[in-house]
Scaffold this active site. Structure first.
Site, short mmCIF file in Angstrom:
data_model
loop_
_atom_site.label_atom_id
_atom_site.label_comp_id
_atom_site.label_asym_id
_atom_site.label_seq_id
_atom_site.Cartn_x
_atom_site.Cartn_y
_atom_site.Cartn_z
N LYS A 26 9.77 4.39 9.12
CA LYS A 26 8.31 4.42 9.28
C LYS A 26 7.77 5.73 8.71
O LYS A 26 8.48 6.74 8.65
CB LYS A 26 7.90 4.28 10.74
CG LYS A 26 8.36 5.42 11.66
CD LYS A 26 7.17 6.19 12.20
CE LYS A 26 7.58 7.28 13.19
NZ LYS A 26 7.77 8.58 12.55
N ASP A 77 9.16 7.76 19.78
CA ASP A 77 8.69 6.76 18.82
C ASP A 77 9.57 5.51 18.78
O ASP A 77 9.34 4.62 17.96
CB ASP A 77 8.51 7.35 17.42
CG ASP A 77 9.74 8.08 16.93
OD1 ASP A 77 10.73 8.15 17.69
OD2 ASP A 77 9.71 8.59 15.79
#
Length: 294
Positions: free
Chosen positions: A18, A144
Protein backbone atom coordinates in the site's frame (compact mmCIF):
# COMPACT_ATOMS: atom_id res chain seq x y z
CA UNK A 1 -5.87 -10.35 -0.58
CA UNK A 2 -5.95 -13.06 -3.19
CA UNK A 3 -6.27 -16.65 -1.95
CA UNK A 4 -5.68 -19.94 -3.77
CA UNK A 5 -6.38 -23.16 -1.94
CA UNK A 6 -3.89 -25.96 -2.73
CA UNK A 7 -4.88 -28.75 -0.34
CA UNK A 8 -6.86 -29.01 2.89
CA UNK A 9 -3.78 -27.94 4.87
CA UNK A 10 -2.07 -25.59 2.43
CA UNK A 11 -2.88 -22.37 0.56
CA UNK A 12 -1.26 -19.42 -1.22
CA UNK A 13 -2.06 -15.78 -0.47
CA UNK A 14 -1.06 -12.69 -2.44
CA UNK A 15 -0.55 -9.84 0.03
CA UNK A 16 -0.46 -6.36 -1.54
CA UNK A 17 1.65 -3.32 -0.82
CA UNK A 18 0.00 0.00 0.00
CA UNK A 19 1.02 3.62 -0.45
CA UNK A 20 0.13 6.64 1.64
CA UNK A 21 -1.24 9.13 -0.91
CA UNK A 22 -0.89 11.77 1.82
CA UNK A 23 0.25 11.51 5.42
CA UNK A 24 -0.16 13.92 8.30
CA UNK A 25 1.08 13.39 11.84
CA UNK A 26 -1.51 15.36 13.79
CA UNK A 27 -0.14 15.16 17.31
CA UNK A 28 1.79 13.09 19.82
CA UNK A 29 -0.54 11.36 22.27
CA UNK A 30 -0.06 10.91 26.03
CA UNK A 31 0.32 7.12 25.46
CA UNK A 32 3.38 7.70 23.27
CA UNK A 33 1.67 6.99 19.97
CA UNK A 34 0.83 9.60 17.34
CA UNK A 35 -2.48 10.45 15.73
CA UNK A 36 -2.34 10.23 11.95
CA UNK A 37 -4.44 11.33 9.02
CA UNK A 38 -3.64 9.46 5.81
CA UNK A 39 -5.15 8.04 2.64
CA UNK A 40 -4.12 4.40 2.15
CA UNK A 41 -4.27 2.83 -1.30
CA UNK A 42 -3.51 -0.84 -2.04
CA UNK A 43 -1.39 -1.35 -5.17
CA UNK A 44 -0.55 -4.21 -7.53
CA UNK A 45 2.71 -5.29 -5.92
CA UNK A 46 2.35 -8.52 -3.95
CA UNK A 47 4.24 -10.72 -1.55
CA UNK A 48 3.36 -14.36 -2.27
CA UNK A 49 3.03 -16.51 0.85
CA UNK A 50 2.50 -20.26 0.81
CA UNK A 51 1.17 -21.52 4.16
CA UNK A 52 1.24 -25.19 5.19
CA UNK A 53 -0.05 -26.40 8.54
CA UNK A 54 2.37 -28.32 10.75
CA UNK A 55 1.81 -30.68 13.68
CA UNK A 56 4.76 -29.00 15.38
CA UNK A 57 3.84 -25.76 17.23
CA UNK A 58 6.73 -23.90 15.59
CA UNK A 59 6.73 -21.32 12.81
CA UNK A 60 9.25 -21.73 10.00
CA UNK A 61 9.81 -19.20 7.22
CA UNK A 62 11.77 -19.92 4.07
CA UNK A 63 12.59 -16.97 1.82
CA UNK A 64 15.07 -16.27 -0.93
CA UNK A 65 15.55 -12.79 0.57
CA UNK A 66 18.17 -12.35 3.28
CA UNK A 67 16.84 -9.00 4.53
CA UNK A 68 13.63 -10.27 6.16
CA UNK A 69 15.42 -10.55 9.50
CA UNK A 70 15.26 -13.28 12.17
CA UNK A 71 12.22 -15.53 12.02
CA UNK A 72 11.23 -14.69 15.59
CA UNK A 73 11.01 -10.97 14.71
CA UNK A 74 8.98 -11.44 11.54
CA UNK A 75 5.36 -10.28 11.77
CA UNK A 76 4.20 -13.62 10.34
CA UNK A 77 5.69 -15.36 13.36
CA UNK A 78 4.37 -12.79 15.82
CA UNK A 79 0.89 -13.09 14.33
CA UNK A 80 0.81 -16.89 14.51
CA UNK A 81 2.15 -16.85 18.08
CA UNK A 82 -0.54 -14.34 19.08
CA UNK A 83 -3.21 -16.61 17.62
CA UNK A 84 -1.78 -19.61 19.44
CA UNK A 85 -1.84 -17.67 22.70
CA UNK A 86 -5.36 -16.28 22.27
CA UNK A 87 -7.12 -19.25 20.74
CA UNK A 88 -5.21 -22.22 22.11
CA UNK A 89 -4.02 -23.32 18.68
CA UNK A 90 -1.62 -26.26 18.88
CA UNK A 91 -0.47 -26.46 15.27
CA UNK A 92 2.39 -24.50 13.79
CA UNK A 93 2.84 -23.20 10.28
CA UNK A 94 5.47 -23.49 7.56
CA UNK A 95 5.69 -20.45 5.32
CA UNK A 96 7.40 -19.96 1.99
CA UNK A 97 7.72 -16.20 1.62
CA UNK A 98 8.32 -14.79 -1.85
CA UNK A 99 9.17 -11.27 -0.77
CA UNK A 100 8.49 -8.76 -3.56
CA UNK A 101 7.56 -5.73 -1.45
CA UNK A 102 10.75 -3.88 -0.43
CA UNK A 103 11.61 -4.34 3.25
CA UNK A 104 11.61 -1.07 5.19
CA UNK A 105 10.21 0.78 2.19
CA UNK A 106 7.14 2.34 3.80
CA UNK A 107 4.83 0.16 1.70
CA UNK A 108 3.26 -1.89 4.50
CA UNK A 109 4.72 -5.21 3.40
CA UNK A 110 5.17 -6.62 6.90
CA UNK A 111 1.63 -5.65 7.87
CA UNK A 112 0.24 -7.19 4.68
CA UNK A 113 2.06 -10.44 5.50
CA UNK A 114 0.59 -10.34 9.03
CA UNK A 115 -2.91 -9.91 7.61
CA UNK A 116 -2.27 -12.80 5.22
CA UNK A 117 -1.28 -14.96 8.19
CA UNK A 118 -4.56 -14.17 9.95
CA UNK A 119 -6.51 -15.14 6.83
CA UNK A 120 -4.49 -18.33 6.42
CA UNK A 121 -5.17 -19.37 10.02
CA UNK A 122 -8.86 -18.59 9.67
CA UNK A 123 -9.21 -20.72 6.55
CA UNK A 124 -6.85 -23.60 7.33
CA UNK A 125 -8.13 -24.07 10.88
CA UNK A 126 -11.77 -23.21 10.09
CA UNK A 127 -11.81 -20.64 12.89
CA UNK A 128 -14.84 -18.86 11.38
CA UNK A 129 -13.63 -15.44 12.55
CA UNK A 130 -15.23 -12.45 10.85
CA UNK A 131 -13.16 -9.80 9.05
CA UNK A 132 -13.96 -7.48 11.94
CA UNK A 133 -12.41 -9.91 14.42
CA UNK A 134 -9.40 -10.57 12.19
CA UNK A 135 -8.80 -6.83 11.83
CA UNK A 136 -9.17 -6.36 15.58
CA UNK A 137 -6.52 -9.02 16.27
CA UNK A 138 -4.33 -7.52 13.55
CA UNK A 139 -4.38 -4.11 15.24
CA UNK A 140 -2.40 -5.69 18.12
CA UNK A 141 0.34 -6.62 15.64
CA UNK A 142 0.55 -3.34 13.74
CA UNK A 143 -1.58 -0.22 13.36
CA UNK A 144 -2.02 -0.59 9.61
CA UNK A 145 -2.78 -4.36 9.59
CA UNK A 146 -6.58 -3.71 9.71
CA UNK A 147 -6.34 -1.83 6.40
CA UNK A 148 -5.73 -5.09 4.56
CA UNK A 149 -9.26 -6.21 5.49
CA UNK A 150 -10.82 -3.28 3.60
CA UNK A 151 -11.60 -3.08 -0.12
CA UNK A 152 -8.23 -1.41 -0.69
CA UNK A 153 -8.71 2.34 -0.18
CA UNK A 154 -9.41 4.13 3.10
CA UNK A 155 -8.77 7.22 5.17
CA UNK A 156 -6.75 6.11 8.20
CA UNK A 157 -6.86 8.00 11.49
CA UNK A 158 -5.97 7.35 15.11
CA UNK A 159 -2.76 5.28 15.09
CA UNK A 160 -3.80 4.18 11.59
CA UNK A 161 -6.30 1.57 12.72
CA UNK A 162 -9.42 3.76 12.49
CA UNK A 163 -10.50 3.34 8.88
CA UNK A 164 -13.14 4.98 6.72
CA UNK A 165 -13.42 3.31 3.34
CA UNK A 166 -13.43 5.71 0.37
CA UNK A 167 -14.18 5.64 -3.34
CA UNK A 168 -11.75 8.02 -5.01
CA UNK A 169 -10.65 7.36 -8.62
CA UNK A 170 -8.19 4.52 -9.20
CA UNK A 171 -7.65 4.72 -12.97
CA UNK A 172 -4.02 5.86 -12.89
CA UNK A 173 -0.49 4.52 -12.66
CA UNK A 174 2.06 4.70 -9.84
CA UNK A 175 5.82 4.40 -10.23
CA UNK A 176 7.51 3.18 -7.03
CA UNK A 177 11.22 3.89 -6.60
CA UNK A 178 12.98 2.36 -3.61
CA UNK A 179 16.66 3.20 -2.96
CA UNK A 180 19.04 0.88 -1.14
CA UNK A 181 18.07 2.47 2.16
CA UNK A 182 15.95 1.45 5.14
CA UNK A 183 14.51 4.06 7.50
CA UNK A 184 13.09 2.87 10.81
CA UNK A 185 9.66 4.06 11.84
CA UNK A 186 11.03 5.01 15.27
CA UNK A 187 13.69 7.20 13.62
CA UNK A 188 11.00 8.84 11.52
CA UNK A 189 8.88 9.86 14.49
CA UNK A 190 11.94 11.00 16.43
CA UNK A 191 12.89 13.29 13.54
CA UNK A 192 9.60 15.17 13.94
CA UNK A 193 10.54 16.26 17.49
CA UNK A 194 6.84 16.55 18.38
CA UNK A 195 5.78 17.38 21.91
CA UNK A 196 2.34 16.97 23.43
CA UNK A 197 0.51 19.64 21.48
CA UNK A 198 -2.94 20.46 20.24
CA UNK A 199 -3.67 18.45 17.07
CA UNK A 200 -3.27 20.00 13.65
CA UNK A 201 -6.30 20.36 11.42
CA UNK A 202 -6.64 17.20 9.30
CA UNK A 203 -6.40 17.55 5.54
CA UNK A 204 -9.61 16.52 3.76
CA UNK A 205 -10.27 15.53 0.17
CA UNK A 206 -13.53 16.60 -1.43
CA UNK A 207 -15.35 14.84 -4.27
CA UNK A 208 -12.99 13.81 -7.10
CA UNK A 209 -14.51 12.53 -10.34
CA UNK A 210 -11.26 11.91 -12.22
CA UNK A 211 -7.68 11.00 -11.47
CA UNK A 212 -6.69 14.51 -12.54
CA UNK A 213 -9.00 16.04 -9.95
CA UNK A 214 -7.62 13.67 -7.31
CA UNK A 215 -4.04 14.61 -8.20
CA UNK A 216 -4.87 18.34 -8.01
CA UNK A 217 -6.15 17.92 -4.47
CA UNK A 218 -3.33 15.63 -3.40
CA UNK A 219 -0.86 18.29 -4.56
CA UNK A 220 -2.19 20.47 -1.73
CA UNK A 221 -1.18 17.85 0.84
CA UNK A 222 2.11 16.09 1.63
CA UNK A 223 3.91 13.62 3.84
CA UNK A 224 5.02 15.06 7.18
CA UNK A 225 8.07 12.77 7.33
CA UNK A 226 9.39 13.73 3.91
CA UNK A 227 10.99 17.11 4.63
CA UNK A 228 13.34 15.90 7.36
CA UNK A 229 14.14 12.68 5.51
CA UNK A 230 15.08 14.56 2.36
CA UNK A 231 17.54 16.65 4.37
CA UNK A 232 19.10 13.53 5.90
CA UNK A 233 19.00 11.31 2.80
CA UNK A 234 19.70 13.33 -0.40
CA UNK A 235 18.96 10.24 -2.53
CA UNK A 236 15.26 10.85 -1.85
CA UNK A 237 15.47 14.27 -3.53
CA UNK A 238 17.32 12.75 -6.50
CA UNK A 239 14.50 10.23 -6.88
CA UNK A 240 11.86 12.94 -6.63
CA UNK A 241 13.62 14.97 -9.31
CA UNK A 242 13.87 11.92 -11.56
CA UNK A 243 10.16 11.13 -11.19
CA UNK A 244 9.28 14.75 -11.97
CA UNK A 245 11.41 14.67 -15.13
CA UNK A 246 9.57 11.47 -16.12
CA UNK A 247 6.28 13.35 -16.07
CA UNK A 248 4.76 12.46 -12.69
CA UNK A 249 1.88 14.73 -11.70
CA UNK A 250 2.46 14.20 -7.95
CA UNK A 251 5.71 13.01 -6.33
CA UNK A 252 5.75 11.90 -2.71
CA UNK A 253 7.29 9.59 -0.12
CA UNK A 254 5.20 6.65 1.14
CA UNK A 255 4.81 6.08 4.87
CA UNK A 256 8.00 6.73 6.79
CA UNK A 257 10.09 5.95 3.70
CA UNK A 258 12.23 5.12 1.95
CA UNK A 259 10.10 4.46 -1.15
CA UNK A 260 9.22 7.50 -3.24
CA UNK A 261 6.38 7.34 -5.76
CA UNK A 262 5.05 9.30 -8.69
CA UNK A 263 1.44 9.43 -9.89
CA UNK A 264 0.71 9.37 -13.65
CA UNK A 265 -2.64 9.82 -15.43
CA UNK A 266 -1.44 7.74 -18.40
CA UNK A 267 0.90 4.75 -18.58
CA UNK A 268 4.41 6.08 -17.87
CA UNK A 269 7.24 5.34 -20.23
CA UNK A 270 9.59 4.46 -17.45
CA UNK A 271 10.71 1.12 -16.10
CA UNK A 272 13.94 -0.45 -14.93
CA UNK A 273 16.62 1.11 -17.12
CA UNK A 274 14.34 3.82 -18.51
CA UNK A 275 14.00 6.13 -15.54
CA UNK A 276 17.21 8.16 -15.17
CA UNK A 277 18.02 6.59 -11.85
CA UNK A 278 20.88 4.87 -10.08
CA UNK A 279 21.78 1.18 -10.45
CA UNK A 280 20.57 0.13 -6.99
CA UNK A 281 17.15 1.77 -7.21
CA UNK A 282 14.21 -0.66 -7.44
CA UNK A 283 11.71 0.74 -9.96
CA UNK A 284 8.23 -0.76 -10.24
CA UNK A 285 5.16 0.37 -12.16
CA UNK A 286 1.93 -0.54 -10.35
CA UNK A 287 -1.73 0.38 -10.30
CA UNK A 288 -4.27 0.85 -7.51
CA UNK A 289 -6.15 -2.38 -6.80
CA UNK A 290 -9.38 -3.36 -5.11
CA UNK A 291 -9.03 -6.12 -2.54
CA UNK A 292 -11.38 -9.06 -2.37
CA UNK A 293 -13.02 -9.98 0.91
CA UNK A 294 -11.67 -13.15 2.48
Amino acid sequence: MFVKRITSDSLIIGAPAKVNLFLQVLRRRPDGYHDLNSLFQAVSLFDRLTFTLSDSPDVTIVSSRQDIGPVEHNLVTKTWKLLQSRLGIKQGINVNLEKNIPVGGGLGGGSADAAATLIAANLLLNLQLTEFHLADIGAHIGSDVPFFFTAGQAIAQGRGELLTETDFPTDYWIVLVTPNLQISTAESYASLKMTLTEPKNPFKLTVCRTAGELFAQLALSGNDFEGEHRKRYPVLTRIAESLTRSGASVVRMSGSGATMFGLFETAPECDNGLIDGEPDWQVQVVRPVQLSRC
